[in-house]
Design a protein around this motif. Structure first.
Motif, PDB file in Angstrom:
ATOM      1  N   ILE A 201      -2.755  -3.033   0.845  1.00  0.00           N
ATOM      2  CA  ILE A 201      -2.770  -3.576  -0.512  1.00  0.00           C
ATOM      3  C   ILE A 201      -1.664  -4.610  -0.682  1.00  0.00           C
ATOM      4  O   ILE A 201      -1.866  -5.657  -1.301  1.00  0.00           O
ATOM      5  CB  ILE A 201      -2.622  -2.449  -1.555  1.00  0.00           C
ATOM      6  N   VAL A 202      -0.487  -4.329  -0.126  1.00  0.00           N
ATOM      7  CA  VAL A 202       0.632  -5.270  -0.226  1.00  0.00           C
ATOM      8  C   VAL A 202       0.282  -6.593   0.454  1.00  0.00           C
ATOM      9  O   VAL A 202       0.575  -7.673  -0.080  1.00  0.00           O
ATOM     10  CB  VAL A 202       1.903  -4.660   0.383  1.00  0.00           C
ATOM     11  N   VAL A 203      -0.354  -6.522   1.603  1.00  0.00           N
ATOM     12  CA  VAL A 203      -0.771  -7.740   2.301  1.00  0.00           C
ATOM     13  C   VAL A 203      -1.785  -8.511   1.469  1.00  0.00           C
ATOM     14  O   VAL A 203      -1.711  -9.750   1.349  1.00  0.00           O
ATOM     15  CB  VAL A 203      -1.351  -7.401   3.691  1.00  0.00           C
ATOM     16  N   LEU A 204      -2.735  -7.808   0.882  1.00  0.00           N
ATOM     17  CA  LEU A 204      -3.733  -8.459   0.033  1.00  0.00           C
ATOM     18  C   LEU A 204      -3.077  -9.120  -1.177  1.00  0.00           C
ATOM     19  O   LEU A 204      -3.468 -10.214  -1.584  1.00  0.00           O
ATOM     20  CB  LEU A 204      -4.781  -7.441  -0.428  1.00  0.00           C
ATOM     21  N   ARG A 205      -2.075  -8.460  -1.742  1.00  0.00           N
ATOM     22  CA  ARG A 205      -1.383  -9.038  -2.895  1.00  0.00           C
ATOM     23  C   ARG A 205      -0.635 -10.305  -2.507  1.00  0.00           C
ATOM     24  O   ARG A 205      -0.629 -11.289  -3.252  1.00  0.00           O
ATOM     25  CB  ARG A 205      -0.437  -8.011  -3.516  1.00  0.00           C
ATOM     26  N   ASP A 206      -0.016 -10.293  -1.340  1.00  0.00           N
ATOM     27  CA  ASP A 206       0.670 -11.497  -0.866  1.00  0.00           C
ATOM     28  C   ASP A 206      -0.322 -12.645  -0.673  1.00  0.00           C
ATOM     29  O   ASP A 206      -0.036 -13.799  -1.031  1.00  0.00           O
ATOM     30  CB  ASP A 206       1.386 -11.215   0.455  1.00  0.00           C
ATOM     31  N   LYS A 207      -1.490 -12.345  -0.128  1.00  0.00           N
ATOM     32  CA  LYS A 207      -2.512 -13.379   0.071  1.00  0.00           C
ATOM     33  C   LYS A 207      -3.076 -13.852  -1.269  1.00  0.00           C
ATOM     34  O   LYS A 207      -3.382 -15.042  -1.431  1.00  0.00           O
ATOM     35  CB  LYS A 207      -3.635 -12.851   0.961  1.00  0.00           C
ATOM     36  N   TYR A 208      -3.220 -12.935  -2.198  1.00  0.00           N
ATOM     37  CA  TYR A 208      -3.695 -13.290  -3.544  1.00  0.00           C
ATOM     38  C   TYR A 208      -2.720 -14.260  -4.196  1.00  0.00           C
ATOM     39  O   TYR A 208      -3.134 -15.250  -4.826  1.00  0.00           O
ATOM     40  CB  TYR A 208      -3.821 -12.017  -4.373  1.00  0.00           C
TER      41      TYR A 208
END
Length: 282
Positions: A201-208
Protein backbone atom coordinates in the motif's frame (compact mmCIF):
# COMPACT_ATOMS: atom_id res chain seq x y z
CA UNK A 1 -2.28 39.64 2.54
CA UNK A 2 -3.40 37.65 -0.51
CA UNK A 3 -6.92 39.08 -0.25
CA UNK A 4 -7.00 42.80 0.49
CA UNK A 5 -9.97 44.75 1.78
CA UNK A 6 -13.73 44.57 1.72
CA UNK A 7 -13.85 45.51 -1.95
CA UNK A 8 -12.17 42.26 -2.98
CA UNK A 9 -14.46 40.23 -0.73
CA UNK A 10 -17.52 41.92 -2.24
CA UNK A 11 -16.36 40.97 -5.75
CA UNK A 12 -16.31 37.32 -4.71
CA UNK A 13 -19.30 37.26 -2.33
CA UNK A 14 -22.28 39.35 -3.51
CA UNK A 15 -24.09 39.07 -0.16
CA UNK A 16 -21.37 41.11 1.58
CA UNK A 17 -22.71 44.66 1.82
CA UNK A 18 -20.61 46.53 4.36
CA UNK A 19 -19.92 50.20 4.92
CA UNK A 20 -17.14 50.21 7.47
CA UNK A 21 -13.45 50.68 7.91
CA UNK A 22 -11.82 47.85 5.94
CA UNK A 23 -9.27 47.22 8.69
CA UNK A 24 -12.02 45.79 10.90
CA UNK A 25 -11.96 42.62 8.82
CA UNK A 26 -8.19 42.32 8.48
CA UNK A 27 -7.78 39.86 11.34
CA UNK A 28 -10.54 37.61 9.98
CA UNK A 29 -8.86 37.59 6.56
CA UNK A 30 -5.48 36.87 8.17
CA UNK A 31 -6.99 33.93 10.05
CA UNK A 32 -8.64 32.64 6.87
CA UNK A 33 -5.39 32.94 4.94
CA UNK A 34 -3.51 31.09 7.69
CA UNK A 35 -6.14 28.34 7.53
CA UNK A 36 -5.81 27.80 3.78
CA UNK A 37 -2.02 27.91 4.09
CA UNK A 38 -1.97 25.34 6.91
CA UNK A 39 -4.47 22.96 5.32
CA UNK A 40 -3.90 23.22 1.56
CA UNK A 41 -1.24 25.40 -0.05
CA UNK A 42 1.63 25.52 2.46
CA UNK A 43 3.83 28.46 3.39
CA UNK A 44 5.90 28.47 0.17
CA UNK A 45 2.87 29.07 -2.05
CA UNK A 46 1.49 31.53 0.48
CA UNK A 47 4.71 33.57 0.27
CA UNK A 48 4.62 33.38 -3.53
CA UNK A 49 1.05 34.72 -3.72
CA UNK A 50 1.81 37.56 -1.31
CA UNK A 51 4.31 39.05 -3.75
CA UNK A 52 2.72 42.07 -5.44
CA UNK A 53 2.53 41.74 -9.21
CA UNK A 54 2.54 44.60 -11.69
CA UNK A 55 1.21 43.80 -15.14
CA UNK A 56 0.40 40.24 -16.18
CA UNK A 57 0.04 37.84 -13.25
CA UNK A 58 1.56 34.38 -13.93
CA UNK A 59 -0.32 32.99 -10.93
CA UNK A 60 -3.70 34.54 -11.69
CA UNK A 61 -5.62 31.24 -11.84
CA UNK A 62 -4.19 29.97 -8.56
CA UNK A 63 -4.55 33.35 -6.88
CA UNK A 64 -8.25 33.51 -7.76
CA UNK A 65 -8.92 30.05 -6.33
CA UNK A 66 -7.06 30.90 -3.13
CA UNK A 67 -8.91 34.21 -2.80
CA UNK A 68 -12.25 32.42 -3.11
CA UNK A 69 -11.36 30.10 -0.24
CA UNK A 70 -10.06 32.95 1.93
CA UNK A 71 -13.12 35.13 1.29
CA UNK A 72 -15.60 32.37 2.13
CA UNK A 73 -13.67 31.20 5.19
CA UNK A 74 -13.36 34.78 6.46
CA UNK A 75 -17.11 35.31 5.97
CA UNK A 76 -17.85 32.23 8.05
CA UNK A 77 -15.50 33.54 10.74
CA UNK A 78 -16.83 37.10 10.99
CA UNK A 79 -20.54 36.49 10.30
CA UNK A 80 -21.45 35.70 13.91
CA UNK A 81 -19.34 38.48 15.40
CA UNK A 82 -20.72 41.05 12.97
CA UNK A 83 -24.25 39.91 13.78
CA UNK A 84 -23.98 40.91 17.44
CA UNK A 85 -22.02 43.71 19.05
CA UNK A 86 -21.00 44.37 22.64
CA UNK A 87 -22.02 47.78 23.95
CA UNK A 88 -22.62 49.46 27.30
CA UNK A 89 -26.09 47.92 27.16
CA UNK A 90 -24.69 44.41 26.67
CA UNK A 91 -25.03 42.34 23.49
CA UNK A 92 -27.01 44.31 20.90
CA UNK A 93 -28.09 44.05 17.27
CA UNK A 94 -27.34 47.14 15.23
CA UNK A 95 -30.27 48.41 13.15
CA UNK A 96 -30.97 51.44 11.02
CA UNK A 97 -33.79 52.67 8.81
CA UNK A 98 -32.59 50.72 5.80
CA UNK A 99 -31.79 47.34 7.35
CA UNK A 100 -33.04 44.96 10.01
CA UNK A 101 -31.50 41.80 11.39
CA UNK A 102 -32.15 38.67 9.29
CA UNK A 103 -34.30 35.86 10.68
CA UNK A 104 -32.58 32.83 12.17
CA UNK A 105 -33.79 30.70 9.27
CA UNK A 106 -32.33 33.01 6.63
CA UNK A 107 -29.07 33.27 8.53
CA UNK A 108 -28.84 29.48 8.84
CA UNK A 109 -29.55 29.08 5.13
CA UNK A 110 -26.75 31.54 4.33
CA UNK A 111 -24.30 29.74 6.61
CA UNK A 112 -25.16 26.42 4.97
CA UNK A 113 -24.69 27.95 1.53
CA UNK A 114 -21.30 29.37 2.55
CA UNK A 115 -20.17 25.99 3.88
CA UNK A 116 -21.16 24.34 0.60
CA UNK A 117 -19.36 27.08 -1.30
CA UNK A 118 -16.25 26.49 0.83
CA UNK A 119 -16.44 22.75 0.09
CA UNK A 120 -16.47 23.46 -3.66
CA UNK A 121 -13.78 26.14 -3.49
CA UNK A 122 -11.39 23.98 -1.46
CA UNK A 123 -11.91 21.04 -3.81
CA UNK A 124 -11.33 23.30 -6.81
CA UNK A 125 -8.12 24.64 -5.29
CA UNK A 126 -6.77 21.17 -4.46
CA UNK A 127 -7.80 19.88 -7.90
CA UNK A 128 -6.02 22.77 -9.61
CA UNK A 129 -2.84 22.15 -7.64
CA UNK A 130 -2.94 18.43 -8.38
CA UNK A 131 -3.16 19.13 -12.12
CA UNK A 132 -0.43 21.76 -12.08
CA UNK A 133 2.13 20.23 -9.72
CA UNK A 134 3.44 17.33 -11.75
CA UNK A 135 7.16 17.26 -12.61
CA UNK A 136 8.32 20.36 -14.50
CA UNK A 137 4.97 22.11 -13.94
CA UNK A 138 4.55 25.49 -12.25
CA UNK A 139 3.74 24.25 -8.74
CA UNK A 140 5.72 20.98 -8.66
CA UNK A 141 7.25 21.93 -5.30
CA UNK A 142 3.79 21.73 -3.70
CA UNK A 143 4.13 17.95 -3.88
CA UNK A 144 6.99 18.15 -1.38
CA UNK A 145 4.82 19.95 1.18
CA UNK A 146 3.31 18.55 4.35
CA UNK A 147 -0.09 19.64 3.08
CA UNK A 148 0.15 17.47 -0.04
CA UNK A 149 1.40 14.46 1.95
CA UNK A 150 -1.48 14.77 4.40
CA UNK A 151 -4.18 15.25 1.77
CA UNK A 152 -3.10 12.10 -0.08
CA UNK A 153 -2.75 9.79 2.93
CA UNK A 154 -5.92 7.87 2.03
CA UNK A 155 -5.76 8.42 -1.76
CA UNK A 156 -8.67 10.85 -1.31
CA UNK A 157 -7.43 14.47 -1.47
CA UNK A 158 -10.85 16.01 -2.21
CA UNK A 159 -14.41 15.66 -1.01
CA UNK A 160 -15.47 15.03 -4.60
CA UNK A 161 -13.32 11.89 -4.70
CA UNK A 162 -14.66 10.85 -1.31
CA UNK A 163 -18.23 11.12 -2.58
CA UNK A 164 -17.38 9.23 -5.76
CA UNK A 165 -15.91 6.48 -3.58
CA UNK A 166 -19.13 6.02 -1.63
CA UNK A 167 -19.54 8.72 1.04
CA UNK A 168 -22.74 10.76 0.67
CA UNK A 169 -23.01 12.60 3.99
CA UNK A 170 -24.84 15.91 3.60
CA UNK A 171 -23.58 17.06 7.01
CA UNK A 172 -19.92 16.53 6.12
CA UNK A 173 -18.06 19.71 5.20
CA UNK A 174 -14.48 20.37 4.20
CA UNK A 175 -13.03 21.11 7.63
CA UNK A 176 -14.47 17.86 9.00
CA UNK A 177 -13.31 15.98 5.92
CA UNK A 178 -9.78 17.38 6.30
CA UNK A 179 -9.64 16.66 10.02
CA UNK A 180 -10.73 13.06 9.37
CA UNK A 181 -8.14 12.20 6.69
CA UNK A 182 -5.58 10.82 9.16
CA UNK A 183 -8.07 8.52 10.90
CA UNK A 184 -9.53 7.47 7.55
CA UNK A 185 -6.08 6.55 6.26
CA UNK A 186 -5.18 4.63 9.43
CA UNK A 187 -8.45 2.68 9.33
CA UNK A 188 -7.99 1.90 5.65
CA UNK A 189 -4.46 0.66 6.30
CA UNK A 190 -5.51 -1.49 9.26
CA UNK A 191 -8.43 -2.97 7.33
CA UNK A 192 -6.55 -3.81 4.14
CA UNK A 193 -3.06 -4.61 5.45
CA UNK A 194 -3.80 -8.27 6.19
CA UNK A 195 -5.13 -8.71 2.64
CA UNK A 196 -2.65 -6.66 0.63
CA UNK A 197 0.32 -5.90 2.99
CA UNK A 198 1.15 -2.49 4.40
CA UNK A 199 4.36 -2.25 2.37
CA UNK A 200 2.50 -2.72 -0.93
CA UNK A 201 0.00 0.00 0.00
CA UNK A 202 2.85 2.39 0.83
CA UNK A 203 4.42 1.75 -2.57
CA UNK A 204 1.08 2.36 -4.28
CA UNK A 205 0.66 5.61 -2.36
CA UNK A 206 4.10 6.79 -3.44
CA UNK A 207 3.22 6.01 -7.07
CA UNK A 208 -0.15 7.73 -6.68
CA UNK A 209 1.60 10.85 -5.43
CA UNK A 210 3.96 10.91 -8.41
CA UNK A 211 1.35 9.96 -11.06
CA UNK A 212 3.28 6.76 -11.82
CA UNK A 213 0.47 4.21 -11.44
CA UNK A 214 -0.07 1.56 -14.09
CA UNK A 215 -3.64 0.81 -15.13
CA UNK A 216 -4.00 -2.25 -12.89
CA UNK A 217 -2.40 -0.37 -9.99
CA UNK A 218 -4.95 2.40 -10.48
CA UNK A 219 -7.74 -0.20 -10.27
CA UNK A 220 -6.33 -1.41 -6.95
CA UNK A 221 -6.09 2.18 -5.69
CA UNK A 222 -9.75 2.67 -6.63
CA UNK A 223 -10.62 -0.23 -4.32
CA UNK A 224 -8.46 1.24 -1.55
CA UNK A 225 -10.23 4.58 -2.01
CA UNK A 226 -13.56 2.81 -1.55
CA UNK A 227 -12.14 1.04 1.49
CA UNK A 228 -11.12 4.39 2.99
CA UNK A 229 -14.54 5.93 2.25
CA UNK A 230 -16.25 2.93 3.87
CA UNK A 231 -14.05 3.38 6.94
CA UNK A 232 -15.11 7.02 7.20
CA UNK A 233 -18.75 5.89 6.93
CA UNK A 234 -18.22 3.29 9.64
CA UNK A 235 -19.17 0.51 7.19
CA UNK A 236 -16.66 -2.13 8.27
CA UNK A 237 -18.14 -4.92 6.15
CA UNK A 238 -17.87 -2.94 2.91
CA UNK A 239 -14.36 -1.76 3.82
CA UNK A 240 -13.26 -5.39 4.18
CA UNK A 241 -14.93 -6.32 0.89
CA UNK A 242 -13.06 -3.53 -0.91
CA UNK A 243 -9.78 -4.79 0.59
CA UNK A 244 -10.63 -8.28 -0.66
CA UNK A 245 -11.35 -6.84 -4.12
CA UNK A 246 -7.94 -5.13 -4.09
CA UNK A 247 -6.32 -8.43 -3.11
CA UNK A 248 -8.08 -10.29 -5.94
CA UNK A 249 -6.65 -7.83 -8.46
CA UNK A 250 -3.18 -8.28 -7.00
CA UNK A 251 -3.43 -12.08 -7.19
CA UNK A 252 -4.15 -11.79 -10.92
CA UNK A 253 -1.09 -9.57 -11.41
CA UNK A 254 1.63 -10.89 -9.13
CA UNK A 255 4.33 -9.70 -11.51
CA UNK A 256 3.17 -6.11 -10.88
CA UNK A 257 2.61 -6.38 -7.13
CA UNK A 258 5.90 -8.03 -6.23
CA UNK A 259 5.93 -7.01 -2.57
CA UNK A 260 2.54 -8.61 -2.10
CA UNK A 261 3.63 -11.66 -4.12
CA UNK A 262 6.56 -12.25 -1.78
CA UNK A 263 4.61 -11.68 1.45
CA UNK A 264 2.71 -13.97 3.77
CA UNK A 265 -0.48 -12.25 2.64
CA UNK A 266 -0.38 -13.95 -0.75
CA UNK A 267 -1.75 -17.07 1.02
CA UNK A 268 -4.35 -16.31 3.63
CA UNK A 269 -4.52 -18.79 6.53
CA UNK A 270 -7.48 -21.15 6.45
CA UNK A 271 -9.46 -22.53 9.41
CA UNK A 272 -7.31 -24.20 12.05
CA UNK A 273 -8.53 -27.71 12.90
CA UNK A 274 -5.67 -28.53 15.28
CA UNK A 275 -3.46 -30.07 12.57
CA UNK A 276 -6.03 -32.75 11.77
CA UNK A 277 -6.43 -34.01 15.33
CA UNK A 278 -9.88 -34.63 16.74
CA UNK A 279 -11.15 -31.64 18.69
CA UNK A 280 -14.03 -31.80 21.12
CA UNK A 281 -16.17 -28.73 20.32
CA UNK A 282 -19.16 -29.70 22.44
Amino acid sequence: MILNGIEEIQKLLPSVNLRLDSTRLDDFMNRAQQWVSDEIIGSDLEDLLEIEVSGSDPHEALRLRVKRVIATKAYLLFADEMNLQLSEAGMVVQQNQDMVAASSQRRDNLMQSLKSRLDEDCDALVGYLLKNSRPDQTYSEWRTSEQFDYLTLAFLPTMKLLKQSGTQNANLHWSDFHDGISNMANDMMLTSASYTTTAQIVVLRDKYRTNALREVEREVVNQLQRCAAACMNGNKAWAVQCAINARALMLLNLDVFTIFANSDCVTLPGPDFNAGHIVDTL
